[in-house]
Write a protein that holds these residues in place. Structure first.
Motif, PDB file in Angstrom:
ATOM      1  N   ASN A  21       6.269  -5.597  -2.025  1.00  0.00           N
ATOM      2  CA  ASN A  21       4.702  -4.997  -1.990  1.00  0.00           C
ATOM      3  C   ASN A  21       5.005  -4.932  -3.367  1.00  0.00           C
ATOM      4  OD1 ASN A  21       4.520  -4.264   0.669  1.00  0.00           O
ATOM      5  ND2 ASN A  21       6.842  -2.745   0.699  1.00  0.00           N
ATOM      6  N   TYR A  22       5.328  -4.378  -4.364  1.00  0.00           N
ATOM      7  CA  TYR A  22       4.682  -4.369  -5.531  1.00  0.00           C
ATOM      8  C   TYR A  22       3.956  -4.907  -6.518  1.00  0.00           C
ATOM      9  CZ  TYR A  22       4.842  -2.128 -10.380  1.00  0.00           C
ATOM     10  OH  TYR A  22       4.004  -1.867 -11.918  1.00  0.00           O
ATOM     11  N   LEU A  69      -1.989  -8.020   1.774  1.00  0.00           N
ATOM     12  CA  LEU A  69       0.231  -8.296   1.934  1.00  0.00           C
ATOM     13  C   LEU A  69       0.048  -7.760   3.512  1.00  0.00           C
ATOM     14  CD1 LEU A  69       1.025  -6.099  -1.039  1.00  0.00           C
ATOM     15  CD2 LEU A  69       0.767  -8.582  -0.126  1.00  0.00           C
ATOM     16  N   TYR A 111       2.452  -8.417   6.668  1.00  0.00           N
ATOM     17  CA  TYR A 111       3.857  -8.876   6.914  1.00  0.00           C
ATOM     18  C   TYR A 111       4.104  -9.881   7.795  1.00  0.00           C
ATOM     19  CZ  TYR A 111       5.677  -4.551   4.434  1.00  0.00           C
ATOM     20  OH  TYR A 111       5.647  -3.532   3.601  1.00  0.00           O
TER      21      TYR A 111
END
Length: 70
Positions: A21-22, A40, A42
């Motif tokens: 995520n980062y 992004l 999943y």
């Protein structure tokens, strides 16, 4: 050993979220081409390689550590 499995599994699970995520988003934002069309998600190819393996291994470590007798 039991506590180490649970702690390392939790660190691996948290690390999977942080990396995906980062750091992946940060690397995409630093790309000079702009990363057009990159999301992004999943359930994408990037997540299959970067997110799910460490998350599942971390969860397996936690479960194995909690079910272990000694």
């Amino acid at each position: 050993m039991k506590a180490a499995l649970v702690i390392l599994g939790a660190v691996l699970c948290i690390g999977a979220f942080i990396v995906f995520n980062y750091l992946v988003a940060l690397g995409c934002a630093m790309n000079t081409t702009g990363c057009r069309g990159y999301t992004l998600d999943y359930f994408s190819g990037e997540a299959a390689a970067l997110f799910w393996p460490p998350l599942l291994i971390g969860l397996a470590m936690i479960v194995f550590g909690l079910r272990r007798k000694r």
